[in-house]
Design a protein around this motif. Structure first.
Motif, PDB file in Angstrom:
ATOM      1  N   SER A 243     -55.703 -63.611  31.186  1.00  0.00           N
ATOM      2  CA  SER A 243     -55.953 -62.777  30.012  1.00  0.00           C
ATOM      3  C   SER A 243     -56.662 -61.457  30.288  1.00  0.00           C
ATOM      4  O   SER A 243     -56.257 -60.417  29.747  1.00  0.00           O
ATOM      5  N   PRO A 244     -57.735 -61.407  31.090  1.00  0.00           N
ATOM      6  CA  PRO A 244     -58.360 -60.104  31.337  1.00  0.00           C
ATOM      7  C   PRO A 244     -57.391 -59.091  31.939  1.00  0.00           C
ATOM      8  O   PRO A 244     -57.365 -57.925  31.533  1.00  0.00           O
ATOM      9  N   ARG A 245     -56.587 -59.533  32.900  1.00  0.00           N
ATOM     10  CA  ARG A 245     -55.610 -58.632  33.503  1.00  0.00           C
ATOM     11  C   ARG A 245     -54.569 -58.187  32.489  1.00  0.00           C
ATOM     12  O   ARG A 245     -54.260 -56.990  32.375  1.00  0.00           O
ATOM     13  N   VAL A 246     -54.033 -59.145  31.717  1.00  0.00           N
ATOM     14  CA  VAL A 246     -52.957 -58.828  30.772  1.00  0.00           C
ATOM     15  C   VAL A 246     -53.415 -57.831  29.724  1.00  0.00           C
ATOM     16  O   VAL A 246     -52.742 -56.842  29.436  1.00  0.00           O
ATOM     17  N   VAL A 247     -54.587 -58.050  29.132  1.00  0.00           N
ATOM     18  CA  VAL A 247     -55.011 -57.173  28.041  1.00  0.00           C
ATOM     19  C   VAL A 247     -55.410 -55.798  28.559  1.00  0.00           C
ATOM     20  O   VAL A 247     -55.127 -54.777  27.912  1.00  0.00           O
ATOM     21  N   CYS A 248     -56.015 -55.726  29.730  1.00  0.00           N
ATOM     22  CA  CYS A 248     -56.415 -54.420  30.258  1.00  0.00           C
ATOM     23  C   CYS A 248     -55.200 -53.620  30.731  1.00  0.00           C
ATOM     24  O   CYS A 248     -55.171 -52.391  30.588  1.00  0.00           O
ATOM     25  N   GLU A 249     -54.197 -54.302  31.265  1.00  0.00           N
ATOM     26  CA  GLU A 249     -52.965 -53.607  31.615  1.00  0.00           C
ATOM     27  C   GLU A 249     -52.268 -53.078  30.370  1.00  0.00           C
ATOM     28  O   GLU A 249     -51.747 -51.949  30.366  1.00  0.00           O
ATOM     29  N   ALA A 250     -52.245 -53.871  29.293  1.00  0.00           N
ATOM     30  CA  ALA A 250     -51.636 -53.421  28.039  1.00  0.00           C
ATOM     31  C   ALA A 250     -52.382 -52.221  27.475  1.00  0.00           C
ATOM     32  O   ALA A 250     -51.772 -51.264  26.975  1.00  0.00           O
TER      33      ALA A 250
END
Length: 259
Positions: free
Chosen positions: A74-81
């Protein structure tokens, strides 16, 4: 589900934990009831995955349990988005002044710094979360507020108003009673109109059968124009303790006005 856990968590000679999970007899376990047993400094005790205060107190346990063994993305996914929306708008990440709600021990804050955010302020109801962030990631947060967002005093409210936030981030912290809709509303109203709002939430909490209140809150925010969705993606948040995928929804939106 068997009442007897199949194994324990203990440290090996390298200082890592040896992890395994309860044997399943086929019954579905609610996500907030998943658990393990931990042996630490000669003491063995059972921990629910949502016993965050106790987990944060054991250095390295949170990261290894959720991010290494259960593959939390989740941290990676939301920050990439969030980064993609900034690029689409021609905005530099350095312009971000972020309020990170449900900040925990700083995993998301660290990603926000890597993205380039100039100001990152954490907020969490647990003093143990703030202590873990200071211990493990002392350079991530400009400030870290320990408070109940539904019961802020004047000094706490001022600390959330002074940075003039133009971004609100909350990752895997909504629902389950950790951050109720009322607390999210307070945080939302402490960022300025035009702010980007990046969040992840379990997909069940956005469905017709949602009992957390977030589906109703989001529908209302969209209907009355307080929130405009820019991007939305279903993804695998992490594995369950039995190895099944747990799906969340990542949303990046723009705030038009207070809720």
């Amino acid at each position: 589900m068997s009442d007897t856990l199949s194994s324990q968590i203990s440290r090996d000679a390298s200082g890592r934990f040896t992890l395994s999970f309860p044997e399943s007899e086929g019954d579905q376990v609610d996500q907030d009831e998943e658990r393990c047993e931990v042996t630490f400094e000669g003491e063995t005790r059972e921990l629910r995955f949502h016993d965050y205060a106790e987990i944060y107190a054991i250095p390295g346990l949170y990261e290894q349990l959720f991010y290494e063994e259960l593959e939390c993305a989740s941290p990676r996914v939301v920050c990439e988005a969030l980064g993609r929306e900034l690029a689409a708008r021609g905005r530099a990440p350095e312009t971000l002044r972020v309020l990170d709600v449900g900040a925990g021990n700083g995993m998301v804050g660290e990603r926000l710094r890597e993205l380039g955010a100039s100001v990152v302020v954490g907020a969490d109801i647990l003093p143990e979360a703030a202590a873990a962030a200071r211990r493990d990631r002392p350079d991530v947060y400009d400030d870290y507020l320990v408070a109940d967002l539904t019961d802020l005093d004047a000094e706490e409210s001022d600390r959330l108003s002074d940075p003039d936030f133009n971004c609100l981030v909350t990752v895997a912290a909504l629902g389950f009673g950790d951050i109720p809709p009322e607390a999210f509303t307070v945080a939302f109203n402490h960022v300025r109109p035009g702010a980007l709002v990046a969040l992840t939430i379990k997909e069940d909490f956005l469905g017709d059968g949602d009992g957390s209140g977030f589906s109703r809150l989001v529908e209302q925010a969209l209907a009355d124009g307080a929130l405009k969705v820019l991007a939305r993606r279903r993804y695998r948040h992490r594995l369950s303790m039995t190895g099944e995928p747990l799906h969340y929804v990542a949303v990046v939106a723009e705030k038009a006005r207070d809720l």
